[in-house]
Design a protein around this motif. Structure first.
Motif, PDB file in Angstrom:
ATOM      1  N   GLN A 119       0.719  15.529  -4.595  1.00  7.93           N
ATOM      2  CA  GLN A 119      -0.053  14.294  -4.658  1.00  7.93           C
ATOM      3  C   GLN A 119      -1.356  14.545  -5.414  1.00  7.93           C
ATOM      4  O   GLN A 119      -1.795  15.673  -5.600  1.00  7.93           O
ATOM      5  CB  GLN A 119      -0.350  13.786  -3.246  1.00  7.93           C
ATOM      6  N   SER A 123       2.572  -4.355   4.303  1.00 11.06           N
ATOM      7  CA  SER A 123       2.742  -3.029   3.707  1.00 11.06           C
ATOM      8  C   SER A 123       3.634  -2.111   4.533  1.00 11.06           C
ATOM      9  O   SER A 123       3.976  -1.014   4.084  1.00 11.06           O
ATOM     10  CB  SER A 123       1.372  -2.362   3.481  1.00 11.06           C
ATOM     11  N   CYS A 139      -2.345  -5.104   5.192  1.00 12.43           N
ATOM     12  CA  CYS A 139      -2.308  -3.667   5.494  1.00 12.43           C
ATOM     13  C   CYS A 139      -1.318  -3.338   6.606  1.00 12.43           C
ATOM     14  O   CYS A 139      -0.525  -2.392   6.480  1.00 12.43           O
ATOM     15  CB  CYS A 139      -3.700  -3.176   5.889  1.00 12.43           C
ATOM     16  N   ILE A 174       0.846  -1.187   0.000  1.00  7.10           N
ATOM     17  CA  ILE A 174       0.000   0.000   0.000  1.00  7.10           C
ATOM     18  C   ILE A 174       0.885   1.243   0.000  1.00  7.10           C
ATOM     19  O   ILE A 174       1.793   1.373   0.813  1.00  7.10           O
ATOM     20  CB  ILE A 174      -0.936   0.010   1.224  1.00  7.10           C
ATOM     21  N   GLY A 175       0.637   2.136  -0.915  1.00  7.26           N
ATOM     22  CA  GLY A 175       1.389   3.384  -1.002  1.00  7.26           C
ATOM     23  C   GLY A 175       2.449   3.406  -2.086  1.00  7.26           C
ATOM     24  O   GLY A 175       2.960   4.478  -2.412  1.00  7.26           O
ATOM     25  N   GLY A 190      -9.560  10.511  -3.343  1.00 11.48           N
ATOM     26  CA  GLY A 190      -9.065   9.238  -2.838  1.00 11.48           C
ATOM     27  C   GLY A 190      -9.329   8.086  -3.781  1.00 11.48           C
ATOM     28  O   GLY A 190      -9.010   8.153  -4.972  1.00 11.48           O
ATOM     29  N   LYS A 191      -9.947   7.029  -3.258  1.00 15.39           N
ATOM     30  CA  LYS A 191     -10.172   5.806  -4.033  1.00 15.39           C
ATOM     31  C   LYS A 191     -11.538   5.765  -4.706  1.00 15.39           C
ATOM     32  O   LYS A 191     -11.946   4.730  -5.237  1.00 15.39           O
ATOM     33  CB  LYS A 191     -10.025   4.594  -3.112  1.00 15.39           C
ATOM     34  N   ASN A 216       1.045   5.525  -4.940  1.00 12.31           N
ATOM     35  CA  ASN A 216       0.266   6.682  -4.503  1.00 12.31           C
ATOM     36  C   ASN A 216      -1.174   6.288  -4.172  1.00 12.31           C
ATOM     37  O   ASN A 216      -2.109   7.048  -4.418  1.00 12.31           O
ATOM     38  CB  ASN A 216       0.289   7.774  -5.580  1.00 12.31           C
ATOM     39  N   ASN A 217      -1.343   5.062  -3.631  1.00 11.98           N
ATOM     40  CA  ASN A 217      -2.665   4.537  -3.239  1.00 11.98           C
ATOM     41  C   ASN A 217      -3.633   4.428  -4.414  1.00 11.98           C
ATOM     42  O   ASN A 217      -4.847   4.518  -4.238  1.00 11.98           O
ATOM     43  CB  ASN A 217      -3.284   5.413  -2.136  1.00 11.98           C
ATOM     44  N   SER A 218      -3.092   4.226  -5.597  1.00  9.91           N
ATOM     45  CA  SER A 218      -3.929   4.107  -6.791  1.00  9.91           C
ATOM     46  C   SER A 218      -3.988   2.658  -7.268  1.00  9.91           C
ATOM     47  O   SER A 218      -2.973   2.097  -7.679  1.00  9.91           O
ATOM     48  CB  SER A 218      -3.371   4.994  -7.913  1.00  9.91           C
ATOM     49  N   ASP A 250     -11.044  -3.305  -4.072  1.00 11.82           N
ATOM     50  CA  ASP A 250     -11.991  -2.934  -3.015  1.00 11.82           C
ATOM     51  C   ASP A 250     -13.127  -3.951  -2.943  1.00 11.82           C
ATOM     52  O   ASP A 250     -13.642  -4.399  -3.970  1.00 11.82           O
ATOM     53  CB  ASP A 250     -12.576  -1.543  -3.291  1.00 11.82           C
ATOM     54  N   GLU A 273      -4.019  -0.272  -5.966  1.00 13.11           N
ATOM     55  CA  GLU A 273      -3.018  -1.182  -5.426  1.00 13.11           C
ATOM     56  C   GLU A 273      -3.625  -2.481  -4.907  1.00 13.11           C
ATOM     57  O   GLU A 273      -2.918  -3.477  -4.759  1.00 13.11           O
ATOM     58  CB  GLU A 273      -2.235  -0.486  -4.312  1.00 13.11           C
TER      59      GLU A 273
END
Length: 274
Positions: free
Chosen positions: A163, A133, A129, A89-90, A187-188, A93-95, A100, A97
């Motif tokens: 970011q 990570s 997580c 994770i990260g 965000g997501k 850039n939390n895209s 959901d 990854e």
């Protein structure tokens, strides 16, 4: 394997690839106490096939889920030569990854042969997580075929730009101050990053952040072009991409060629469109 898979499956092919990599990583790190984190693509594919109700083609592992590939759709995996490891994770850039809502927390994923313990999805995801990570200095890609670093600056650069969500906030304030009403996907949240309206005018903006490596920025740049192209269904809208003001992104933008399209049919007829 030192585990027995449960009966839970998914129809999400990409999610199955991610879950397969997660199970293999957990098995090596937690059960077998091994330092192995890179796996052969065929091993990920074999396990993903057992987890998925649909066909899992090899390209899902080599390209589509490989965040180090310029034409990837998801950043679930990292490349090291021909091998793949699970993305932390990260790292992107939390895209994209991890998937959901892939499964329910109480779903049993596998049983450990040695002690009969049944590991549920919620426990597995929490390990991903909170433990995996957080591991530092994991190897990243050295696969010359997985990146296009030659399109940007050659030296790796640390995260010196904005970011993605920071850019969205700046643009939202700018647009609102100029009379636009905005819908922002922070965000997501899936969907159009910035969908702005003013009277009869519409402005659709896709956004990417700075990333942490040259290869990642190249991936972001190629991805944002593809995402914008897929959004272009409103002929009356204005379309833009938004990026941090970084020299590598400016270099990539300057290298966009003036293209023509050659359409070739089975009768060997060729039509060129500009």
């Amino acid at each position: 394997m030192s585990i027995i898979l449960g009966e839970k499956t998914t129809d999400n092919v990409f999610g199955a690839v991610w879950l397969a990599a997660l199970i293999l990583t957990y098995e090596k790190k937690v059960i077998q106490k091994s330092d192995t984190i890179f796996f052969d693509q065929v091993d990920i594919q074999k396990l993903a096939k057992l987890l998925c109700t649909k066909t899992v083609q090899s390209a899902r592992i080599s390209q589509w889920c490989n965040g180090d590939h310029p034409n990837s759709s998801y950043n679930y995996l990292r490349a090291n030569g021909s091998k793949r490891r699970l993305t932390q994770i990260g790292e992107f850039n939390n895209s994209k990854e991890y998937p959901d809502h892939l499964l329910k927390a109480e779903d049993e994923i596998f049983e450990i042969k040695e002690n009969g313990k049944k590991v549920k999805y919620g426990e597995l995801f929490e390990w991903y997580c909170s433990i995996y990570s957080k591991v530092t200095n994991l190897p990243v890609s050295n696969d010359p075929d997985s990146t296009l670093e030659d399109l940007g600056d050659q030296d790796d650069i640390s995260m010196e730009g904005l970011q993605e969500d920071e850019i969205k906030n700046i643009l939202a304030n700018y647009l609102n101050n100029h009379g636009w009403q905005t819908q922002i996907a922070m965000g997501k949240i899936h969907g159009i990053d910035i969908d702005a309206f003013k009277g009869k005018d519409r402005w659709i903006i896709e956004v990417k952040g700075c990333g942490s490596r040259n290869a990642m920025r190249v991936n972001y740049f190629l991805a944002i072009l593809g995402e914008t192209l897929q959004r272009m269904s409103d002929k009356n809208a204005k379309y833009s991409i938004a990026l941090p003001d970084m020299q590598q992104y400016r270099n990539l933008w300057d290298r966009l060629p003036r293209l023509t399209a050659l359409f070739v049919n089975k009768d060997k007829q060729i039509e060129e469109l500009t």
